[in-house]
Design a protein around this motif. Structure first.
Motif, PDB file in Angstrom:
ATOM      1  N   VAL A  96       0.674  -7.076   4.486  1.00 30.32           N
ATOM      2  CA  VAL A  96      -0.146  -6.822   5.675  1.00 30.32           C
ATOM      3  C   VAL A  96       0.234  -7.789   6.797  1.00 30.32           C
ATOM      4  O   VAL A  96       0.978  -8.763   6.584  1.00 30.32           O
ATOM      5  N   ASP A  97      -0.311  -7.517   7.988  1.00 25.61           N
ATOM      6  CA  ASP A  97      -0.120  -8.456   9.106  1.00 25.61           C
ATOM      7  C   ASP A  97      -1.295  -9.446   9.141  1.00 25.61           C
ATOM      8  O   ASP A  97      -2.171  -9.416   8.263  1.00 25.61           O
ATOM      9  N   ASN A 110      -3.866  -5.506   8.336  1.00 21.69           N
ATOM     10  CA  ASN A 110      -3.400  -4.115   8.385  1.00 21.69           C
ATOM     11  C   ASN A 110      -2.054  -3.981   7.666  1.00 21.69           C
ATOM     12  O   ASN A 110      -1.186  -4.850   7.815  1.00 21.69           O
ATOM     13  N   ASP A 111      -1.902  -2.885   6.957  1.00 18.90           N
ATOM     14  CA  ASP A 111      -0.650  -2.648   6.229  1.00 18.90           C
ATOM     15  C   ASP A 111       0.529  -2.642   7.182  1.00 18.90           C
ATOM     16  O   ASP A 111       0.432  -2.096   8.277  1.00 18.90           O
ATOM     17  N   VAL A 112       1.649  -3.241   6.745  1.00 16.10           N
ATOM     18  CA  VAL A 112       2.860  -3.122   7.557  1.00 16.10           C
ATOM     19  C   VAL A 112       3.782  -2.134   6.841  1.00 16.10           C
ATOM     20  O   VAL A 112       3.727  -1.990   5.617  1.00 16.10           O
ATOM     21  N   PRO A 113       4.602  -1.417   7.601  1.00 16.65           N
ATOM     22  CA  PRO A 113       5.483  -0.433   6.952  1.00 16.65           C
ATOM     23  C   PRO A 113       6.549  -1.110   6.096  1.00 16.65           C
ATOM     24  O   PRO A 113       6.896  -2.281   6.344  1.00 16.65           O
ATOM     25  N   GLN A 170       9.461  -3.991   6.817  1.00 21.39           N
ATOM     26  CA  GLN A 170       8.988  -4.997   7.775  1.00 21.39           C
ATOM     27  C   GLN A 170       8.239  -6.058   6.987  1.00 21.39           C
ATOM     28  O   GLN A 170       7.319  -5.745   6.238  1.00 21.39           O
ATOM     29  N   GLY A 223       5.854  -9.305   5.914  1.00 21.05           N
ATOM     30  CA  GLY A 223       4.485  -9.671   6.254  1.00 21.05           C
ATOM     31  C   GLY A 223       3.890 -10.581   5.199  1.00 21.05           C
ATOM     32  O   GLY A 223       4.611 -11.262   4.462  1.00 21.05           O
TER      33      GLY A 223
END
Ligand code: PRX
Length: 655
Positions: free
Chosen positions: A454-455, A459-462, A465, A467
């Protein structure tokens, strides 16, 4: 940053055919089962793997999140589950532990013998008044006695806190003080690499430092027969306390949430955290991961090379393999004594089939093997091996490939297990008969474990990417709290901005196509040196505690070929900046001082002196600049907020 390679190794067909989790579809089915009904999934496994005195009726209680409870109205005894239960199902004569001493002597104990020994120690502890909930500090080397002491505490509901034998008197004192322990179990000495090193003498020193008034008894196991001093009334030989005791001992049936142990680990502040683990949830995951990640079977010989002073030794020596009735190796010595072929010789001699070690050990053994054929794995018969494991730090693809080819003969899957002291057991790991392997990646979450990236706002990061690594749902073997400090527990692991997810403290990235995880390293001020977690602030506090010499210190990590990371300290002295031989002499004094304050593992590899440290105008030390200097990199970052730019050149000079 660790990298992954692109080679994919699929699980060997013969292993898939017989594995506990057989094939990738079986892995996926377990993940789906957990997703469909999380409580029912863990409840099923807890009933299958653990014998409960009183069965639980509820699996997860999240009413006081993040203080989660698992199986809370059930009662059990961990030592009963690891010992009596195996004897009752006919494994009494099976070898539980094959102990190999530093000098090569081998001692084996069966499940019946280990049970008897544990009962005697447990009765001995009870005879001294040690009871449920009391803390017992264990400061002992790798031994059957060490494992038995832990199991004996579990048997009577005492909470053990094992302190690694490499920690100094000061560190031991701090841990005894924080736990408020009533007893210490130790040995006269430990033997490593042909040398006797004191243990009891360090306990004496720790207790003399003060703040350990809760200690009523010190029990000493005889190992080397070296002269030690015994304080009347407080110190006793373990043999005098335990040997005449009955070999049976009614277990203390405890609630599932009763703390099994405390284990101290570094965080981003100066004071180590007493990670508190439960009895029921912890045992479940220790046993389940041993079964699925290592595919442990009745005729395996399992060897985890970790020390019982670390969580790996707790979960994969003292608890997991014994809970399954396995046969395991306990090794007292070091991988390089009498030579760097020791691990390979022991695998050959004991026909080890599952071998679990740390990347640092592999990297140092690669160097030795490349320099000398006699200690190369090819000079030994390693055909008994079927599964290899790695733990504690990222394993670089080159070391992975070497381990796979030369140790595993190209046939053994490597399970690269990512987890932490706080998680109790594996979190992200391949399963050997199910998961295709990619060197450098710990692959996918263990079934039921909800790791995600997540960031900063949760929130989930793709995929693709990087995190922050989190765990979305609580799991049975998770840390329950930091001993005596609920607030720090919440702040460290459940920060408000992360939506109630568990914060692991590591960065990670998932592969765009496969979703495989790669750990990219800690995101806090924690270093990983040879797989040992060290807080930079802990080392800084140790340096500045040399009040005569040190005015200020900042510690950072830099990459190291063998140890993964190395400790680099920048020090401002209370005297003019030394150079040449004087700098070397003072660096030695400071290294020894850190060794005395924390333990040899915390000694900085590199110490540099400056007139000052790079700071912002508001006085904050700019660690990112220090990290570049430590790596020997040119400074390309923005230095406009730096108050004293000239200091960078000075610190970059090797003094
Ligand atoms: O940074 C991760 C690293 O070790 C940390 C946990 O350290 P500790 O609590 O001492 O437990 C070590 C034994 C489980 C993690 O936060 N780490 C552990 N295993 C791996 C790893 N990093 C990369 N790959 C791993 N397999």
């Amino acid at each position: 940053m660790s990298e992954t390679s692109h080679t994919i190794y699929t699980p060997p067909a013969d292993l898939v055919a017989t594995a506990h989790v057989s094939g990738f579809a079986a892995y996926e089915a377990l993940c789906k089962e957990a997703e469909a009904d999380y409580g029912a999934y863990w409840g099923r496994l807890a009933r299958e793997l653990i014998s409960w005195k009183k069965p639980f009726t509820q699996t997860l209680d999240d009413s006081q999140a993040p203080f989660f409870k698992w199986f809370a109205d059930g009662t059990l005894n961990v030592s009963y589950n690891c010992l009596d239960r195996n004897v009752e199902r006919g494994l009494g004569n099976k070898t539980a532990i094959i102990f190999e001493a530093d000098g090569g002597e081998v001692t084996k104990v069966s499940y019946s013998q280990l049970l008897a020994k544990v009962c005697q120690i447990a009765n001995g502890l009870r005879s001294l008044g040690v009871k449920k909930g009391d803390r017992v500090v264990i400061y002992i080397a790798m031994s059957i006695d060490g494992v038995a002491a832990m199991q004996a505490c579990a048997r009577i509901g005492a909470i053990h806190s094992v302190v690694f034998g490499g920690f100094s008197a000061q560190s031991l004192r701090d841990r005894i003080n924080d736990t408020g322990a009533v007893a210490v179990i130790t040995a006269d000495c430990q033997v490593r690499g042909g040398k006797q090193l004191p243990l009891k003498a360090i306990v004496d020193e720790a207790l003399a430092l003060g703040g350990c008034e809760s200690i009523q008894n010190v029990l000493v196991v005889k190992r080397g027969g070296n002269a030690i001093s015994m304080t009347e009334g407080r110190d006793k030989w373990m043999a005098d306390v335990a040997d005449a005791q009955p070999t049976t001992c009614e277990p203390e049936w405890v609630e599932a949430e009763h703390p099994l142990f405390l284990l101290y680990t570094s965080g981003s502040t100066g004071k180590p955290k007493g990670v508190q683990h439960s009895s029921g949830g912890y045992l479940l995951h220790a046993a389940l991961t041993t079964k699925w990640t290592f595919d442990l079977k009745a005729d395996d010989v399992f060897w985890c090379t970790a020390d019982i002073g670390w969580v790996t030794g707790h979960s994969y020596i003292t608890y997991g393999p014994l809970a399954l009735g396995g046969t395991e190796i306990v090794f007292e010595g070091v991988p390089t004594y009498p030579d760097a072929g020791r691990f390979w010789k022991m695998i050959q001699d004991h026909k080890v089939s599952i071998f679990y070690t740390a990347p640092t050990a592999i990297r140092s053994l690669i160097k030795a093997a490349e320099a000398n054929d006699a200690v190369h794995p090819k000079s030994y018969d390693l055909s008994s091996l079927r599964i290899l494991g790695s733990v504690g730090e990222p394993i670089n693809p080159a070391a992975w490939e070497w381990y796979h080819k030369h140790v595993g003969g190209g046939r053994c899957p490597i399970v690269d297990t990512f987890w932490q002291t706080e998680t109790g057991g594996h979190m992200i790991t391949p399963l050997p008969g199910a998961t295709p392997l990619v060197p450098g990646s710990c692959t996918l979450p263990f079934p039921g474990i909800t790791t995600a990236i997540v960031d900063e706002t949760g929130n989930d990061v793709p995929n693709g990417q990087g995190g922050i690594l989190v765990v979305k749902k609580p799991w049975p073997s998770m840390i329950r709290t930091i001993w005596g400090d609920n607030e720090r527990f919440v702040k460290s692991y459940y920060p408000a901005e992360l939506k109630g997810y568990y914060l692991a403290g590591d960065g990670a990235i998932r592969d765009e196509k496969t979703g495989y995880f790669t750990i990219t390293g800690r995101i806090d001020d924690v270093l990983n040196v040879s797989g040992h977690r060290m807080g930079t602030m802990e080392i800084e506090s140790a340096l500045v505690s040399h009040t005569e010499l040190v005015a200020e210190a900042a510690v950072v990590g830099r990459p190291d070929d063998t140890t993964g990371e190395a400790i680099c300290a920048f020090v401002v002295l209370k005297r003019p900046r030394p150079t040449g031989d004087e700098a070397k002499a003072i660096a030695k004094i400071l290294r020894d001082h850190v060794g005395k304050e924390i333990g040899p593992i915390a000694k900085p590899k590199d110490i540099r002196f400056g007139d000052n440290l790079p700071k912002t105008r508001s006085g904050k030390i700019m660690r990112r600049l220090l990290r570049s200097i430590a790596k020997g990199e040119a400074i390309t970052q923005d230095t406009s907020t730096l108050e004293n730019p000239a200091i960078l050149d000075q610190l970059s000079e090797n003094n």
